[in-house]
Scaffold this motif. Structure first.
Motif, mmCIF file in Angstrom:
data_model
loop_
_atom_site.group_PDB
_atom_site.id
_atom_site.type_symbol
_atom_site.label_atom_id
_atom_site.label_comp_id
_atom_site.label_asym_id
_atom_site.label_seq_id
_atom_site.Cartn_x
_atom_site.Cartn_y
_atom_site.Cartn_z
ATOM 1 N N PHE A 221 0.837 -1.210 0.000
ATOM 2 C CA PHE A 221 0.000 0.000 0.000
ATOM 3 C C PHE A 221 0.871 1.261 0.000
ATOM 4 O O PHE A 221 0.468 2.309 -0.509
ATOM 5 N N ILE A 222 2.077 1.161 0.553
ATOM 6 C CA ILE A 222 2.988 2.321 0.542
ATOM 7 C C ILE A 222 3.568 2.484 -0.870
ATOM 8 O O ILE A 222 3.569 3.575 -1.435
ATOM 9 N N ARG A 223 4.028 1.362 -1.430
ATOM 10 C CA ARG A 223 4.607 1.410 -2.782
ATOM 11 C C ARG A 223 3.630 1.958 -3.800
ATOM 12 O O ARG A 223 4.011 2.629 -4.748
ATOM 13 N N ASN A 224 2.346 1.641 -3.599
ATOM 14 C CA ASN A 224 1.340 2.048 -4.583
ATOM 15 C C ASN A 224 0.692 3.387 -4.260
ATOM 16 O O ASN A 224 -0.261 3.784 -4.920
ATOM 17 N N SER A 225 1.201 4.067 -3.246
ATOM 18 C CA SER A 225 0.605 5.352 -2.866
ATOM 19 C C SER A 225 0.632 6.330 -4.044
ATOM 20 O O SER A 225 1.621 6.434 -4.767
ATOM 21 N N ASN A 226 -0.464 7.062 -4.210
ATOM 22 C CA ASN A 226 -0.501 8.084 -5.270
ATOM 23 C C ASN A 226 0.161 9.369 -4.815
ATOM 24 O O ASN A 226 0.413 10.259 -5.610
ATOM 25 N N LEU A 227 0.414 9.446 -3.519
ATOM 26 C CA LEU A 227 0.901 10.702 -2.946
ATOM 27 C C LEU A 227 2.429 10.700 -2.787
ATOM 28 O O LEU A 227 3.092 11.714 -2.974
ATOM 29 N N LEU A 228 2.950 9.554 -2.398
ATOM 30 C CA LEU A 228 4.384 9.490 -2.093
ATOM 31 C C LEU A 228 5.182 9.372 -3.397
ATOM 32 O O LEU A 228 4.867 8.560 -4.265
ATOM 33 N N THR A 229 6.218 10.209 -3.494
ATOM 34 C CA THR A 229 7.047 10.216 -4.712
ATOM 35 C C THR A 229 8.146 9.155 -4.594
ATOM 36 O O THR A 229 8.338 8.561 -3.519
ATOM 37 N N GLY A 230 8.884 8.964 -5.653
ATOM 38 C CA GLY A 230 10.041 8.066 -5.636
ATOM 39 C C GLY A 230 11.030 8.477 -4.555
ATOM 40 O O GLY A 230 11.584 7.632 -3.846
ATOM 41 N N ASN A 231 11.263 9.782 -4.401
ATOM 42 C CA ASN A 231 12.181 10.258 -3.354
ATOM 43 C C ASN A 231 11.642 9.916 -1.971
ATOM 44 O O ASN A 231 12.389 9.477 -1.087
ATOM 45 N N ASN A 232 10.332 10.118 -1.762
ATOM 46 C CA ASN A 232 9.715 9.785 -0.466
ATOM 47 C C ASN A 232 9.897 8.300 -0.167
ATOM 48 O O ASN A 232 10.286 7.914 0.947
ATOM 49 N N LEU A 233 9.602 7.453 -1.164
ATOM 50 C CA LEU A 233 9.690 5.995 -0.957
ATOM 51 C C LEU A 233 11.130 5.584 -0.646
ATOM 52 O O LEU A 233 11.381 4.757 0.233
ATOM 53 N N SER A 262 -9.220 11.229 15.060
ATOM 54 C CA SER A 262 -10.553 11.534 15.591
ATOM 55 C C SER A 262 -11.337 12.410 14.608
ATOM 56 O O SER A 262 -12.545 12.259 14.464
ATOM 57 N N LYS A 263 -10.633 13.277 13.871
ATOM 58 C CA LYS A 263 -11.328 14.162 12.927
ATOM 59 C C LYS A 263 -11.963 13.379 11.764
ATOM 60 O O LYS A 263 -13.059 13.704 11.322
ATOM 61 N N TYR A 264 -11.226 12.375 11.263
ATOM 62 C CA TYR A 264 -11.703 11.686 10.048
ATOM 63 C C TYR A 264 -12.175 10.250 10.311
ATOM 64 O O TYR A 264 -12.246 9.446 9.389
ATOM 65 N N LYS A 265 -12.476 9.989 11.598
ATOM 66 C CA LYS A 265 -12.862 8.630 12.007
ATOM 67 C C LYS A 265 -13.964 8.013 11.133
ATOM 68 O O LYS A 265 -13.914 6.859 10.752
ATOM 69 N N SER A 266 -14.938 8.864 10.798
ATOM 70 C CA SER A 266 -16.106 8.333 10.081
ATOM 71 C C SER A 266 -15.893 8.235 8.569
ATOM 72 O O SER A 266 -16.784 7.792 7.849
ATOM 73 N N GLU A 267 -14.718 8.703 8.077
ATOM 74 C CA GLU A 267 -14.477 8.655 6.616
ATOM 75 C C GLU A 267 -13.148 7.931 6.357
ATOM 76 O O GLU A 267 -12.109 8.587 6.211
ATOM 77 N N PRO A 268 -13.174 6.605 6.309
ATOM 78 C CA PRO A 268 -11.923 5.836 6.229
ATOM 79 C C PRO A 268 -11.004 6.234 5.060
ATOM 80 O O PRO A 268 -9.791 6.336 5.234
ATOM 81 N N ALA A 269 -11.595 6.513 3.893
ATOM 82 C CA ALA A 269 -10.758 6.849 2.729
ATOM 83 C C ALA A 269 -10.055 8.184 2.967
ATOM 84 O O ALA A 269 -8.856 8.345 2.686
ATOM 85 N N LYS A 270 -10.798 9.127 3.521
ATOM 86 C CA LYS A 270 -10.246 10.460 3.808
ATOM 87 C C LYS A 270 -9.151 10.351 4.889
ATOM 88 O O LYS A 270 -8.112 11.006 4.798
ATOM 89 N N LEU A 271 -9.436 9.520 5.875
ATOM 90 C CA LEU A 271 -8.457 9.329 6.951
ATOM 91 C C LEU A 271 -7.148 8.764 6.386
ATOM 92 O O LEU A 271 -6.058 9.257 6.701
ATOM 93 N N GLN A 272 -7.282 7.761 5.558
ATOM 94 C CA GLN A 272 -6.100 7.151 4.927
ATOM 95 C C GLN A 272 -5.296 8.229 4.179
ATOM 96 O O GLN A 272 -4.084 8.343 4.321
ATOM 97 N N TYR A 273 -6.020 9.057 3.431
ATOM 98 C CA TYR A 273 -5.385 10.116 2.647
ATOM 99 C C TYR A 273 -4.678 11.120 3.561
ATOM 100 O O TYR A 273 -3.511 11.464 3.364
ATOM 101 N N GLU A 274 -5.385 11.574 4.600
ATOM 102 C CA GLU A 274 -4.817 12.584 5.503
ATOM 103 C C GLU A 274 -3.582 12.041 6.240
ATOM 104 O O GLU A 274 -2.629 12.766 6.483
#
Ligand SMILES: Cc1cc2nc3c(=O)[nH]c(=O)nc-3n(C[C@H](O)[C@H](O)[C@H](O)COP(=O)(O)O)c2cc1C
Length: 301
Positions: A221-233, A262-274
């Motif tokens: 899931f880390i390797r396939n992140s849309n947010l993390l760049t090659g440098n981040n990985l 606690s802020k994004y508890k009810s929105e799992p996809a948003k929480l993952q993103y944040e």
């Protein structure tokens, strides 16, 4: 993405020169001081230059034969005659004088005089060094390797460094060269230069200090992140092992993490993103351990 593929045999030498000197950049600059057999001084910059050995200490630079008429540069003729050179390091304070010294003056013209730089007697070799240079290396030429016979051919001038002169102004307290104080300049393609100073200097810990796990070992899931760049990985993958489950668990009480959860508890996809956003920030802030924990926590919630 469109890639242009060029066969150097199919295009003019000047085009190959322009492409390669634009791509192999930035290049450090050897400001070479030489004498001809008659003792006339020459001073010219060469960016086809680097160090290649520290024991013995060796630097190499390459005066090309001129593309337009295959004639030789005076520096090459001089080292063929006298086998000595002082390789001075050019910095920002002298960049315009260095450029002026690259003018194709007639043989026998002293570019110290033309550029207004100060010749300082060397200790072991006859060519003078540049007093203003932060570092000067007195060298004997051990080899001259011709790379071709046509215009544009390089001539590797292999120089063994006999003596180094370092201006104390560029040293830090430990006696190492401080890159900010050195204020080096380097050549790029065309008329472009770059200055190694301020924000353009950054530190990257050497991976030889540990054996990073490698990007292949990161969770999918880390390797396939849309947010993390090659440098981040790569920064993450320079860690020897991931934090343990207990360490990850304990990090849940970190104020920023618990707030995000606690802020994004009810929105799992948003929480993952944040949480990924937070991990990316931590990574860019060199807090690799914490970034790991946040990423692993993002899978728990
Ligand atoms: C920053 C800089 C880097 C240069 N690098 C090279 C080089 O690597 N090889 C080369 O043949 N000429 C290079 N030149 C051009 C030479 O300095 C120029 O041809 C010079 O007149 C040669 O002088 P000489 O004939 O007195 O040796 C460079 C010029 C500048 C300004």
């Amino acid at each position: 993405m469109t890639i242009r593929t060029i066969d150097p045999k199919e295009v003019a030498t000047a085009e190959v020169y322009a492409l390669m000197s634009g791509a192999v950049a930035p290049r450090p600059i050897a400001f070479a001081s030489t004498l001809n057999a008659a003792g006339d001084v020459n001073l010219s910059p060469f960016s086809f230059f680097n160090m290649f050995s520290s024991n013995p200490p060796v630097v190499v630079f390459s005066p090309l034969s001129r593309i337009r008429d295959n004639s030789s540069k005076h520096t090459l003729e001089n080292v063929l005659e006298t086998r000595e050179v002082v390789v001075n390091i050019a910095n920002y304070a002298m960049v315009e004088q260095m450029s002026l010294a690259s003018t194709e003056y007639d043989r026998g013209i002293n570019e110290f005089i033309k550029s207004g730089l100060t010749p300082e007697a060397s200790t072991l070799v006859k060519p003078p060094r540049v007093q203003e240079a932060p570092v000067a290396m007195e060298c004997k030429v051990t080899d001259i390797i011709r790379l071709g016979t046509e215009g544009g051919a390089g001539n590797l001038v292999v120089c063994e460094v006999l003596l180094l002169h370092v201006n104390e102004n560029v040293l830090d307290e430990a006696g190492k060269i401080d890159p900010y104080k050195l204020d080096a300049v380097a050549r790029m393609g065309g008329d472009y230069y770059t200055r190694a100073n301020g924000d353009s200097i950054f530190e990257l810990p050497k991976p030889i200090r540990n054996k990073g796990m490698g990007i292949d070992q990161l969770p999918e899931f880390i390797r396939n992140s849309n947010l993390l760049t090659g440098n981040n990985l790569a920064r993450l993958a320079n860690t020897e092992k991931a934090p343990t489950a207990a360490e990850v668990e304990a990090f849940q009480s970190d104020p920023l993490v618990s707030y995000t959860i606690s802020k994004y508890k009810s929105e799992p996809a948003k929480l993952q993103y944040e949480l990924e956003v937070l991990a990316k920030k931590l990574l860019e802030d060199k807090q690799v351990e914490q970034a790991w924990k946040v990423l692993l926590l993002s899978q728990r919630n």
